[in-house]
Design a protein around this motif. Structure first.
Motif: not given
Length: 230
Positions: A209-230
């Motif tokens: 563990v190197i850190k708690q997940k913060d707002e910056k990490t959350t933004m950088k790892t956010a998923l793109e719903s458009a990639l999952r649309s059918l």
């Protein structure tokens, strides 16, 4: 499926070597139980166990033949994906007895072994390997080249379990029996040998563990719903 069910399924399955033959005949040939298409030149689908003898015994009736096959004595077919409510890209290998959730995305070259479970909205990226019985939750991203260890053998082994909203970076490896908590981030190239708490970032070999997940990490790892649309 638990390990013993998978072992019994594979052990009891008829082992097959499916072939596709393109045959230019001199004289009509009986291809037994194989499926035959065409009235002139024939396309024949069947098991080499039966067709090898037919080809040998009818050599004088064959002007030309091409035989294609991609496995030998296979016990587990590929999953029938026609009716899945998911995006499956060309070149993905998904075996039978795998569960794929709605709006999941399986990218080119991904391999998903028997007994694995993929939650809805999860992406398995290019060349990733989801081993036998591994469980991946919903809205996860398993990065390109990542490996989730499989545990069909020995039967007593504990599978990898990844909870919802987890991001696993490219080329990371999750060792058998590891449990990844909800919302965790696994850095690219990490080798994870121990359980990971929820909402933390781990990196390294072995991963720590190197850190708690913060707002910056959350933004950088956010998923793109458009990639999952059918």
């Amino acid at each position: 499926m638990n390990a013993q069910e998978i072992i019994q399924f594979i052990g009891n399955a008829e082992k097959k070597t499916p072939v596709r033959m393109f045959v230019k005949e001199k004289n009509p040939i009986d291809y037994g139980s194989a499926r035959v298409f065409g009235t002139g030149d024939k396309i024949v689908f069947g098991d080499w166990k039966e067709l090898s003898g037919i080809v040998r015994d009818n050599a004088d009736s064959i002007e030309d033949i091409v035989i294609e096959n991609d496995c030998r004595n296979s016990a587990v077919h590929l999953l029938d994906i026609k009716d899945l409510h998911a995006r499956i890209e060309p070149g993905a290998f998904i075996r039978e007895r795998v569960e794929i959730g709605k709006n999941a995305v399986i990218m080119m070259g991904a391999v998903i072994n028997i007994g694995a479970v993929i939650g809805h909205g999860t992406m398995i990226d290019m060349g990733a390997v989801v081993g036998g019985r591994a469980e991946v939750g919903c809205n996860c991203h398993i990065g390109a080249g990542a490996v989730l260890a499989g545990v069909v053998e020995p039967a007593s082994a504990v599978p990898v379990v990844i909870e919802d909203d987890v991001l696993v970076g490219a080329n990371a490896v999750i060792i058998e029996g590891v449990h990844i908590g909800r919302g965790a981030v696994i850095a690219a190239g990490a080798i994870v040998t121990e359980d990971v708490p929820e909402n933390v970032v781990v990196a390294g070999c072995p991963a720590k563990v190197i850190k708690q997940k913060d707002e910056k990490t959350t933004m950088k790892t956010a998923l793109e719903s458009a990639l999952r649309s059918l």
